[in-house]
Design an enzyme around this catalytic site. Structure first.
Site, PDB file in Angstrom:
ATOM      1  N   ASP A 102       0.897  -1.324   0.477  1.00 19.97           N
ATOM      2  CA  ASP A 102       0.013  -0.199  -0.153  1.00 19.97           C
ATOM      3  C   ASP A 102       0.967   1.381  -0.132  1.00 19.97           C
ATOM      4  O   ASP A 102       1.123   1.901   1.144  1.00 19.97           O
ATOM      5  CB  ASP A 102      -0.946  -0.345   1.038  1.00 19.97           C
ATOM      6  CG  ASP A 102      -2.281   0.779   0.702  1.00 19.97           C
ATOM      7  OD1 ASP A 102      -1.824   1.559   0.097  1.00 19.97           O
ATOM      8  OD2 ASP A 102      -3.037   0.862   1.476  1.00 19.97           O
ATOM      9  N   GLU A 245      -6.305   4.095  -5.716  1.00 25.58           N
ATOM     10  CA  GLU A 245      -7.716   4.225  -5.072  1.00 25.58           C
ATOM     11  C   GLU A 245      -8.380   5.956  -5.375  1.00 25.58           C
ATOM     12  O   GLU A 245      -7.728   6.838  -5.294  1.00 25.58           O
ATOM     13  CB  GLU A 245      -7.501   5.084  -3.086  1.00 25.58           C
ATOM     14  CG  GLU A 245      -8.675   4.796  -2.240  1.00 25.58           C
ATOM     15  CD  GLU A 245      -8.025   6.012  -0.831  1.00 25.58           C
ATOM     16  OE1 GLU A 245      -9.276   5.580   0.222  1.00 25.58           O
ATOM     17  OE2 GLU A 245      -7.489   6.298  -0.929  1.00 25.58           O
ATOM     18  N   ASP A 320     -11.482   1.819   5.695  1.00 25.03           N
ATOM     19  CA  ASP A 320     -12.084   2.560   6.298  1.00 25.03           C
ATOM     20  C   ASP A 320     -13.867   3.253   5.815  1.00 25.03           C
ATOM     21  O   ASP A 320     -14.589   3.721   6.058  1.00 25.03           O
ATOM     22  CB  ASP A 320     -11.944   3.496   4.742  1.00 25.03           C
ATOM     23  CG  ASP A 320     -10.142   3.982   4.051  1.00 25.03           C
ATOM     24  OD1 ASP A 320      -9.718   4.460   5.980  1.00 25.03           O
ATOM     25  OD2 ASP A 320     -10.095   4.091   3.079  1.00 25.03           O
TER      26      ASP A 320
HETATM   27  C1  GLC Z   1      -6.639   6.235   2.482  1.00 25.24           C
HETATM   28  C2  GLC Z   1      -6.655   5.112   3.023  1.00 25.24           C
HETATM   29  C3  GLC Z   1      -7.188   6.067   4.476  1.00 25.24           C
HETATM   30  C4  GLC Z   1      -6.420   6.772   5.011  1.00 25.24           C
HETATM   31  C5  GLC Z   1      -5.893   7.367   3.619  1.00 25.24           C
HETATM   32  C6  GLC Z   1      -5.445   9.452   4.122  1.00 25.24           C
HETATM   33  O1  GLC Z   1      -8.690   7.289   1.841  1.00 25.24           O
HETATM   34  O2  GLC Z   1      -7.166   4.718   2.793  1.00 25.24           O
HETATM   35  O3  GLC Z   1      -7.414   4.942   5.288  1.00 25.24           O
HETATM   36  O4  GLC Z   1      -6.444   7.834   5.941  1.00 25.24           O
HETATM   37  O5  GLC Z   1      -5.966   7.720   2.792  1.00 25.24           O
HETATM   38  O6  GLC Z   1      -3.943   8.429   3.764  1.00 25.24           O
END
Ligand code: GLC
Ligand code: CA
Length: 541
Positions: A102, A245, A320
């Site tokens: 990640d 994402e 999340d």
């Molecule tokens: C993404 C992650 C989340 C995190 C955010 C900031 O949305 O999935 O968990 O807090 O990014 O990095």
């Protein structure tokens, strides 16, 4: 086993997300670790997955549970030494399981050496690796807000400047306009590719090309240019799988991200379906019931939009999001049935499925006392809403419904103490329902949610129509039933799912008379659909 040297293997794959802090602790400190993941590889192999998306395990002060990285090439000691990571990669690979790391490339931790240099002076070579604007104390460059509350700007007095952060102040945004910074990131990625990592999930990747002066966060003008460079420079091997994402992705943008020529990423996590059950135009904390026709229309749009033109991921849960069985199913009487229904409904579609740890057990949301919550987003929300005049109980209801710690309570392995997660004190309490809901119980029960997921994974491998068939939505206006067909040459699939606790009428298309039941959560299909019933039928001809 899939041939993972070739581009496109993700189209036949199913991934499993591990949130390492909450998966399995092996040294009694109450925090999951890499040895814990290694110890559960047999379980994952039994489930049948092809890859693990591992939430961040890099060195981090843990202000946002590892999404604040202070060294991209080191493992946080809390998770174990580098040797454990190497062993995990090797042992997973030996079982046909790829490790997907990640990557948080939008921001770093404020403890990253780059940022520590950057704050020293305006002419430090690393200063421009972050996003700065001159200003006076108490008067930020604009009123942009950070995602977890507060201003998106933090003042550094000795510089007379503000730095920009889309998340908490300890997560300063990286400046992608700076080419040296970008090259630095590519170097970190190559480090992991050389260690044998076979893919990456790219955190909030749609936000890297920000232009705060124009209030642009997601989808900045240079976004796709940056992604193409990133792909060229860092993901050179054909078989590297990447998933971005992208909360800001619509179908058209997703076609760019996942272009079949591989010029950007393999696929995206888009969230249009996830954002339908809160009041339009408001935040996720303003929850409403899922409007099923809108949900179906959304899924249909994505199934059609990307068919042959890109590639989507399929998911309902992640670290999340609240637990899906509590959110769109029924975590009481119909827990098992509704968890299976949701799985069958999703896994019949085109895309790469992602299963979040515990989803395969039908794990549920949790209700904790306020002081047990750990998530910075929850804690900030509580303060903000209380200051705005909401009662304690009102805010707690929001947290129970939507807080991220719902997904982060420890994995439930056994009915015993701390669910078999740790011999110490868990960093976040274990859900008391682990006494009923746990992996031991699921593995011992042939009718468990676990075996539904196992079968769905196997079906995707057996049937090309599940991987590639065209999608047709049935009864779009029906507020209770989600039904669709998939077609590929002579092969036809019907998926039908009842989203309610009531029996509902459903007229099965005549073309499926005599079809074979591939999977069902309530025996062979009869007329109509029983409460939360779902099935998948297959016929040739
Ligand atoms: C993404 C992650 C989340 C995190 C955010 C900031 O949305 O999935 O968990 O807090 O990014 O990095
Ligand atoms: Ca540990």
């Amino acid at each position: 086993m899939l041939d993972k040297t070739k581009r496109g293997w993700h189209k036949s794959a199913v991934f499993y997300q591990i949130y390492p802090k909450s998966f399995q602790d092996t040294n009694g400190d109450g925090v999951g670790d890499l040895r814990g993941v290694i110890s559960r590889l047999d379980y994952l192999q039994q489930l049948g997955i092809d890859g693990i998306w591992l939430s961040p395990v890099f060195a981090s002060p843990q202000k946002d549970n590892g999404y604040d990285i202070s060294d991209y090439c080191a493992i946080d000691p809390m998770f174990g030494p580098m040797e454990d990571m190497e062993e995990l990669i090797a042992q997973a690979k030996a079982r046909g399981i790829s490790i997907i790391m990640d990557l948080v490339l939008n921001h770093s931790s404020d403890q990253h050496p780059w940022f520590r240099e950057a704050v020293k002076s305006k002419d430090n070579p690393y200063h421009d690796y972050y996003v700065w604007r001159d200003g006076e104390p108490g008067c930020p460059p604009n009123d942009m807000r950070a995602t977890f509350g507060g201003s998106a700007w933090t003042y550094v007095p000795h510089l007379g400047q503000y730095y920009f952060h889309q998340f908490v102040p300890e997560q300063p945004d990286l400046n992608w306009e700076n080419e040296d910074m970008r090259r630095g990131l590519y170097g970190f990625i190559r480090f992991w590719v050389e260690k044998g990592v076979e893919g990456f999930r790219l955190d909030v990747i749609d936000q890297i090309a920000k232009e705060p002066d124009r209030r642009i966060t997601a989808n900045g003008p240079r976004l796709h240019e940056f992604l193409r460079e990133l792909s060229r420079e860092a993901f050179c091997e054909e078989g590297i799988v990447t998933v971005g994402e992208a909360w800001g992705a619509d179908v058209e943008r997703a076609k760019l991200y996942s272009a079949p020529d591989g010029s950007e990423l393999s696929m995206v996590f888009q969230f249009e379906h996830i954002e339908l059950d809160h009041e339009p135009g408001k935040s996720k904390w303003e929850a409403i019931p899922l409007p099923l026709p809108a949900f179906k229309a959304c899924m249909e749009r994505w199934q059609h939009g990307l068919h042959g033109k890109g590639w989507n991921s399929l998911f309902m849960d992640n670290h999340d999001l609240p637990r899906i069985v509590s959110r769109w199913g029924d975590d009481g009487e119909h827990r098992v049935r509704s968890a299976k229904m949701l799985a069958i409904m999703l896994h019949g579609m085109e895309g790469t499925p992602y299963i979040y740890q515990g989803e395969e057990l039908g794990m549920t949301n949790v209700r904790l006392p306020l002081d047990a919550y750990q998530d910075v987003e929850i804690l900030n929300l509580y303060d903000e809403r209380r200051a705005a005049g909401e009662s304690h109980d009102e805010v707690m209801e929001r947290i129970y419904a939507r807080g991220r710690d719902n997904a982060r309570t420890p994995m439930q392995w056994t009915a015993g103490e701390n669910a078999g997660f740790t011999t110490g004190t868990p960093w976040l309490p274990v859900n008391p329902n682990h006494v009923q809901i746990n992996a031991d119980a699921a593995l011992a029960d042939p009718d468990s949610v676990f075996y539904t997921y196992q079968r769905l994974i196997a079906l995707r491998k057996e049937h090309a129509v599940i991987r590639e068939g065209s999608f047709t939505l049935l009864c779009p206006e029906d507020e209770r039933v989600f039904a669709y067909t998939r077609d590929l040459g002579d092969a036809h699939l019907l998926v039908a799912a009842n989203f309610t606790a009531e029996p509902v009428p459903f007229a099965r298309p005549a073309a499926f008379d005599g079809a074979k039941t591939l999977i069902a959560n309530d025996g062979d299909p009869a007329d109509g659909l029983r409460p939360y019933e779902a099935y998948m039928l297959y016929i040739e001809g």
